[in-house]
Design a protein around this motif. Structure first.
Motif, PDB file in Angstrom:
ATOM      1  N   LEU A 760      -7.601  -9.428   2.741  1.00 25.28           N
ATOM      2  CA  LEU A 760      -6.726  -8.264   2.871  1.00 25.28           C
ATOM      3  C   LEU A 760      -7.402  -7.182   3.706  1.00 25.28           C
ATOM      4  CD1 LEU A 760      -5.072  -7.632  -0.590  1.00 25.28           C
ATOM      5  CD2 LEU A 760      -3.942  -7.552   1.624  1.00 25.28           C
ATOM      6  N   ARG A 761      -8.686  -6.960   3.374  1.00 20.58           N
ATOM      7  CA  ARG A 761      -9.418  -5.928   4.102  1.00 20.58           C
ATOM      8  C   ARG A 761      -9.571  -6.338   5.568  1.00 20.58           C
ATOM      9  NH1 ARG A 761     -10.956  -1.832   4.123  1.00 20.58           N
ATOM     10  NH2 ARG A 761     -13.162  -1.632   3.723  1.00 20.58           N
ATOM     11  N   ALA A 762      -9.826  -7.639   5.813  1.00 26.10           N
ATOM     12  CA  ALA A 762     -10.037  -8.103   7.180  1.00 26.10           C
ATOM     13  C   ALA A 762      -8.782  -7.899   8.022  1.00 26.10           C
ATOM     14  CB  ALA A 762     -10.453  -9.570   7.185  1.00 26.10           C
ATOM     15  N   VAL A 763      -7.625  -8.180   7.442  1.00 28.85           N
ATOM     16  CA  VAL A 763      -6.407  -8.047   8.254  1.00 28.85           C
ATOM     17  C   VAL A 763      -5.885  -6.621   8.231  1.00 28.85           C
ATOM     18  CG1 VAL A 763      -5.764 -10.456   7.974  1.00 28.85           C
ATOM     19  CG2 VAL A 763      -4.802  -8.741   6.438  1.00 28.85           C
ATOM     20  N   GLY A 764      -6.661  -5.707   7.664  1.00 29.75           N
ATOM     21  CA  GLY A 764      -6.343  -4.308   7.889  1.00 29.75           C
ATOM     22  C   GLY A 764      -5.859  -3.490   6.721  1.00 29.75           C
ATOM     23  N   SER A 765      -6.053  -3.964   5.486  1.00 35.53           N
ATOM     24  CA  SER A 765      -5.653  -3.061   4.405  1.00 35.53           C
ATOM     25  C   SER A 765      -6.808  -2.101   4.145  1.00 35.53           C
ATOM     26  CB  SER A 765      -5.297  -3.838   3.152  1.00 35.53           C
ATOM     27  OG  SER A 765      -6.435  -4.133   2.422  1.00 35.53           O
ATOM     28  N   SER A 766      -6.463  -0.847   3.907  1.00 34.81           N
ATOM     29  CA  SER A 766      -7.494   0.160   3.700  1.00 34.81           C
ATOM     30  C   SER A 766      -8.045   0.029   2.284  1.00 34.81           C
ATOM     31  CB  SER A 766      -6.903   1.554   3.878  1.00 34.81           C
ATOM     32  OG  SER A 766      -5.908   1.771   2.904  1.00 34.81           O
ATOM     33  N   ARG A 767      -9.182   0.660   2.037  1.00 34.67           N
ATOM     34  CA  ARG A 767      -9.757   0.666   0.691  1.00 34.67           C
ATOM     35  C   ARG A 767      -8.764   1.250  -0.292  1.00 34.67           C
ATOM     36  NH1 ARG A 767     -15.898   2.138   2.200  1.00 34.67           N
ATOM     37  NH2 ARG A 767     -16.509  -0.034   2.359  1.00 34.67           N
ATOM     38  N   GLN A 769      -5.582   1.193  -0.137  1.00 34.13           N
ATOM     39  CA  GLN A 769      -4.516   0.247  -0.476  1.00 34.13           C
ATOM     40  C   GLN A 769      -4.997  -0.784  -1.493  1.00 34.13           C
ATOM     41  OE1 GLN A 769      -3.541  -0.766   3.629  1.00 34.13           O
ATOM     42  NE2 GLN A 769      -1.459  -0.014   3.331  1.00 34.13           N
TER      43      GLN A 769
ATOM     44  N   THR B  89     -10.945  -0.183   9.968  1.00 29.44           N
ATOM     45  CA  THR B  89      -9.909  -0.905   9.227  1.00 29.44           C
ATOM     46  C   THR B  89      -8.574  -0.810   9.945  1.00 29.44           C
ATOM     47  OG1 THR B  89     -10.997  -0.420   7.137  1.00 29.44           O
ATOM     48  CG2 THR B  89      -8.682  -1.046   7.030  1.00 29.44           C
ATOM     49  N   ARG B  92      -8.574  -3.006  12.961  1.00 28.28           N
ATOM     50  CA  ARG B  92      -8.387  -4.407  12.580  1.00 28.28           C
ATOM     51  C   ARG B  92      -6.924  -4.709  12.309  1.00 28.28           C
ATOM     52  NH1 ARG B  92     -13.111  -4.133   9.135  1.00 28.28           N
ATOM     53  NH2 ARG B  92     -11.732  -3.940   7.352  1.00 28.28           N
ATOM     54  N   ARG B  93      -6.296  -3.719  11.635  1.00 30.39           N
ATOM     55  CA  ARG B  93      -4.915  -3.913  11.228  1.00 30.39           C
ATOM     56  C   ARG B  93      -3.983  -3.949  12.445  1.00 30.39           C
ATOM     57  NH1 ARG B  93      -2.782   0.986   7.994  1.00 30.39           N
ATOM     58  NH2 ARG B  93      -2.165   1.659  10.059  1.00 30.39           N
TER      59      ARG B  93
END
Lengths: 853, 250
Positions: A760-767, A769, B89, B92-93
């Motif tokens: 999740l973090r890799a594909v862009g969810s923030s901490r 989230q 982040t 990346r997103r």
């Protein structure tokens, strides 16, 4: 295998700390209760030994109505009995005494005490062997307008010798001169009681008796044993034909007093232990859940053990071994914490005026043994099912990815759960509507909760999804993830939720019960009371709390503004062989003040040899109008009473009513105290005018308060709510443990889903989230348990209120606002509480998380 | 409908003097040693090298999953090494796509939800035409409502590729994307990646140790002991294999 157990524990410290916490809290509650009760018990044991130190024998009436907590009522004995007793050659001294209500008023006009420990008067005993009071300053009372008070009372009222002190009694309040201040033995006050010491003559007057005592204390001649002197007195009395008296030794008297306290303390300690066990039962779900998850996560490890030759028994043993270690360690910490807790509570009790002498607490071996045993056993029992799961894993699972969680056997679960549920329902109803009593109610409720827990994994997924619907709307993908995560493992969600369910069902039940009590009392006050004003006792009375002098009621009824008024008096008697409470009122006035909804006879003509009974008692005792029941009173013994009136409304009136004249005849003079005075104003007198007329009279009796019906209703509500708050406090621990369970589950789930979170973090969810996702999942699980708990609470509440309908619980109130409040609070509390695991999840190193494969 | 990503500069990503050192003192390991490398737009670059050569570390640092000990990595014009976790982040997103070897998908979400996950996290609505095109490209139309556990390994990787494409990222990083697949599924996935470069002008950087996989790319960069040691344009499997032998690898 022991090594495996040890390493297993060491590798998962955090989760076992969390598991252990549930045990620690429950055990400390149990141990704390036991230590504290033992300490208080020891205090009272010593106290009564002190009080009766110089008493070798006591002579008293044999006519007794036993109290529930040692507050036995006995008839008075005549003063002439002292002379009889003194005839015994082995008696050195015999002194009679009586303890009428007496309450000091402080300089601001406030009555001291009266809301707990008793307030009473005593005659100053000149015999130093029998008198346990030691003057700190001043001298004993010599004239009838002189008094000595105990140091505790003097400190509370800021009295010094020479002050004028007003004392409330059964008579008109009177001013006395304080001539001395005394300690009881070595303490300032006798367990918080407020005691006024008068001359023996004055005590007779305020008790309203003429040469009567409640008991005669005897000192034996030197060298004569207690048994000997008691036997000798008995002989003397029998020789004189006086057989209505009882002679007991000082030791027996002390034992009797101590037993009474033990009984009362036993009641309190049982009540506390029930709450401790509730907390432990909630804890069991947490332990079970933790072990289940940990075992599931370590299945591959278990399979490897099996593959390299460990037997099923050895795998089982390694998990049970972990449970034993956790259980013993946690219980030991719990015992220590419990002892600490009781020391703290003792300090609190000392601070609020309930003095416990001595510096230590009483630690009996049983407190330690019970604490250790219960904690360890509870942990082991909770781990048995997970351990068996671990043992069942096939060795091949080490090599191949097999489904680690067993599928749910729907039919078996439904069958087992259904049977437990039905059994619980049956037990509950037997307890409620049969004669099986409160323990059946508790057991039934517990079984039902367990039944729901067994069935709940069957619908946990669906219910969690339903609860999560708003989240998907307002929280987008994060909400969907929370919802799906909460629904993905129904067994885990159900078990975590079950702990919350139990805690919430109890909180909810007591809330509904209190709301129903308030609604029933409120509606009874609104519809049945025809009063304009009610004079009540401040501090609520309570055992030994005294009452209102009958003088006040007399003065109020004499006011020209008053149309009708009656005092209400309460007493205990045996009716038809069973002990019960009855109320007394003025039959002529009461019909104008209270609507009884009578079905036969008339209250207005209730004669002193008649009794009014509720329809409930009439039907259970098969009584109709003009039937005769046999009543036994302490003062008069067996008295036949004719049923003169039968009524329906018993919420406020209780089940038995006699006339004031009957009460005065059948109860001792010192018990002639009013609890309330009902007042109705004449037509044309406004409430303001009425209050202006009554207020000055009430002001002369600082233990009384004037209330209109609305205030009276608010007072009653307040009393119910005070009990409610107390129960909330006692249930708080169970709630806390349930919440620990949520954090525990979340921590374990996060550990299990490390890769997912990394992705999740890799594909862009923030901490943020990620945190939000964890928190909302926790909230869904909590709400799952809360909703089940509320459903159970509604059912329990409805059933109990229904069962108590005849006893005045005429209204059921679901307390909707309180229940919604509980739901909202649980949700919010979980969101906050779950920040701990949420933070952990958001801090995961992304790279490490993904690299786990 | 746009089929290409408009370039702002000709380079999608580059590393300048990039070093990554694990540990300190005697035990220190130089995973990357002052590497300079550029990845032009609309190119399919494969990074190869023996185990421990630093190829995965390079990929992780370029993608903002790991940080350098010294030096810089740029994504377009942005220097990732100067950004906070929050900013990385977001990049990346919105601007990077990922395909990992395994565990590419969230088990609780359906295929379509997994594909649109980066958009959902950003709170954006998907561009329906683009989404349809991607789905058709990876042939997942009839599998959209399935969860990962109901998909084959190849299908799961196709979902991952679709997810990587959905945000029209400036660059896609693929870490052994076919490492766990049979040869037929592998060929499929590599074909999709190739089409993405050719048809959509997508930039792709892929780490692999398989010469056949590398032969799908436009250019192969060889790494050994934290250094770039060689490069091959328009590679064939045999040519790659030859180079690898020289490096003392497989």
């Amino acid at each position: 295998m022991w090594k495996v157990t040890r390493k297993g524990l060491a590798a998962h410290k955090l989760r076992f700390v969390l598991t252990a916490l549930a045990v620690v809290l429950g055990v400390s509650f149990i141990c704390g209760t036991l230590v504290l009760t033992a300490t208080i018990q020891k205090t009272f044991d010593d106290l009564f030994a002190d009080i009766n130190r110089g008493t070798d024998a006591a002579v008293r009436s044999a006519n007794v109505i036993k109290g529930d907590f040692g507050n036995d009522q006995r008839a008075n004995v005549p003063a002439s009995l002292v002379t009889e007793v003194l005839k015994t050659p082995t008696v050195e001294a015999a002194v009679g005494n009586i303890q009428p209500y007496a309450q000091a008023v402080d300089k601001n006009g406030k009555a001291i005490g009266g809301n707990g420990p008793p307030t009473f008067g005593l005659g100053w005993d000149p015999n130093p062997k029998l008198n346990q009071f030691h003057l700190v300053v001043g001298r004993p009372p010599q004239a009838d307008d002189e008094i000595v008070v105990d140091k505790g009372t003097a400190d509370k009222g800021h009295f010094t010798v020479g002050d004028e002190v007003t004392i409330l009694t059964t008579k008109v309040p009177k001013k006395y001169k304080l001539v001395g201040i005394a300690k009881f033995g070595t303490v300032d006050s006798l367990a918080g009681a407020s005691i006024v010491l008068f001359t023996p003559h004055e005590v007779q007057r305020i008790a309203g008796v003429n040469n009567e005592f409640s008991q005669i204390s005897v000192v034996a001649k030197p060298g004569v044993s207690q048994t000997q002197v008691a036997e000798d007195i008995r002989k003397t009395l029998v020789a004189d034909g006086q057989t209505q008296y009882q002679v007991i030794t000082g030791k027996a008297l002390t034992k009797e007093n101590q037993d009474a306290v033990h009984k009362a303390l036993g009641f309190i300690s049982t009540a506390l232990l029930v709450f401790a066990f509730v907390a432990l039962i909630v804890g069991m779900f947490i332990i079970y859940n933790t072990f289940s998850i940990v075992v599931a996560q370590r299945m591959r490890e278990m399979a490897l053990l099996r593959a390299i030759g460990a037997s099923k028994r050895q795998v089982l043993g390694s998990v049970i071994g972990e449970a034993v270690v956790v259980g013993v360690l946690a219980s030991a910490i719990g015992v220590a914490a419990g002892i600490g807790l009781s020391i703290g509570l003792k300090a609190v009790m000392n601070a609020v005026g309930f003095q416990i002498p001595g510096s230590g607490v009483v630690l009996r071996p049983n407190a330690v043994i019970i604490g250790l045993l219960v904690g360890t056993i509870v942990t082991i029992i909770s781990a048995v099912v997970p351990a068996r799961q671990a043992a069942r894993v096939p060795p091949i699972a080490a090599m191949r990815a097999v489904a680690l969680e067993r599928p749910i056997n729907r039919f078996r679960r439904l069958a087992i759960g259904g049977v437990i549920l039905a059994l619980g329902l049956l037990t509950l109803f037997l307890g409620l509507f049969g004669s099986s009593g409160i323990s059946f109610v508790g057991l039934g409720a517990l079984l039902m909760l367990v039944g729901v827990f067994v069935v709940s994994p069957l619908f946990a997924r669906q219910l969690a999804r339903v609860i999560g619907v708003p989240l998907t709307k307002f929280r987008g993908i994060v909400g969907s993830l929370s919802r799906e995560n909460a629904a993905r493992n129904p067994r885990r969600t159900a078990t975590t939720g079950a702990a919350v369910m139990i805690a919430v069902s109890l909180v909810g039940f007591i809330t509904i019960f209190a709301a129903s009590a308030n609604a029933s009392i409120g509606s009874a006050i609104d519809q049945q009371l025809k009063t304009d004003y009610i004079v009540t006792l401040k501090g609520g009375g309570g055992p030994g709390g005294g009452g209102l002098s009958p003088e006040l009621a007399k003065k109020i009824s004499g006011l020209p503004q008053v149309a009708a008024s009656t005092p209400i008096r309460l007493g205990a008697a045996e009716i038809g062989g069973s002990k019960t409470f009855l109320a007394a009122a003025d039959p002529e006035a009461i019909p104008q003040l209270y609507d009884f909804n009578g079905v036969a006879g008339s209250i207005a003509n209730l004669a002193p040899n008649e009794i009014a009974i509720s329809t409930r008692k009439a039907s259970s005792k098969h009584l109709k109008l003009d039937d005769v029941v046999s009543a036994r009173f302490v003062q008069t013994g067996l008295v036949p009473l004719q049923v003169g009136f039968i009524y329906r409304n018993n919420t406020l009136a209780g089940d038995y009513i006699i006339s004031l004249a009957s009460f005065e005849r059948n109860f001792p003079p010192q018990d002639q105290l009013d609890t309330q005075i009902f007042v109705k104003l004449k037509p044309g007198v406004s409430p303001v005018q009425g209050r202006a007329a009554i207020e000055p009279l009430v002001a002369q009796y600082p233990n009384s308060a004037l209330k209109d019906n609305a205030q009276y209703k608010a007072d009653q509500k307040k009393q119910v709510n005070q009990v409610l708050v107390l129960v909330y406090v006692l249930l708080f621990l169970a709630v806390i443990i349930a919440f620990i369970g949520i954090v525990n589950t979340m921590t374990l789930s996060i550990y299990e889903r490390t890769q997912e979170i990394g992705l999740l973090r890799a594909v862009g969810s923030s901490r943020r989230q990620v945190r939000s996702m964890v928190r909302w999942e926790a909230a869904i699980i909590a709400l799952f348990g809360t909703l089940l708990g509320i459903a159970m609470a509604l059912f329990f509440g409805w059933a109990v209120v229904r069962a108590l309908h005849d006893q005045g619980f005429t209204k059921f109130s679901a307390a909707p606002f309180s229940l919604v409040f509980i739901v909202v609070i649980t949700g919010l509390a979980t969101l906050v509480w779950a920040s701990l695991p949420a933070r952990r999840a958001s801090r995961l190193d992304v790279l490490k998380a993904i690299d786990q494969n | 409908m746009t089929t290409t990503i408009p370039p702002t500069t000709t380079l999608a990503a580059r590393a300048v003097g990039a070093s990554k050192i694990y540990g300190t003192g005697d035990t220190a390991v130089r995973a990357l040693d002052a590497i300079n490398v550029e990845f032009p737009r609309a190119q399919y670059t494969a990074i190869m090298g023996p185990s421990g050569s630093g190829k995965s570390t390079l990929l992780h640092c370029l993608a903002g999953l790991d940080t350098l000990t010294s030096g810089h990595v740029y994504l377009g014009d942005i220097d990732l090494s100067t950004l906070s976790d929050k900013e990385v982040t977001r990049i990346r997103r919105d601007r990077v796509g990922f395909v990992f070897q395994t565990f590419n998908l969230l088990p609780t979400l359906t295929a379509i939800e997994n594909i649109t996950l980066p958009l959902a996290l950003a709170g954006h609505k998907p561009d329906q035409a683009w989404l349809d095109r991607i789905i058709d490209t990876v042939s997942l139309r009839d599998r959209l409502e399935h969860r990962p556990s109901e998909l084959s390994g190849g299908q799961q990787q196709r979902v991952a590729v679709a997810r990587a494409l959905v945000t029209k990222p400036e660059i896609i990083f693929a870490d052994e994307p076919t490492g766990n697949l049979d040869s037929r599924s592998s060929a499929e996935i590599l074909g999709f990646l190739q089409r993405a470069v050719e048809e959509f002008g997508q930039t792709i950087v892929m780490v692999t140790h398989d010469p056949i996989s590398a032969s799908y790319s436009n250019r192969v960069v060889f790494l050994a002991d934290g250094h770039i040691v060689d490069e091959l344009l328009d590679p064939t499997a045999d040519a790659v294999l030859g180079k690898m032998r020289n490096l003392g690898g497989e």
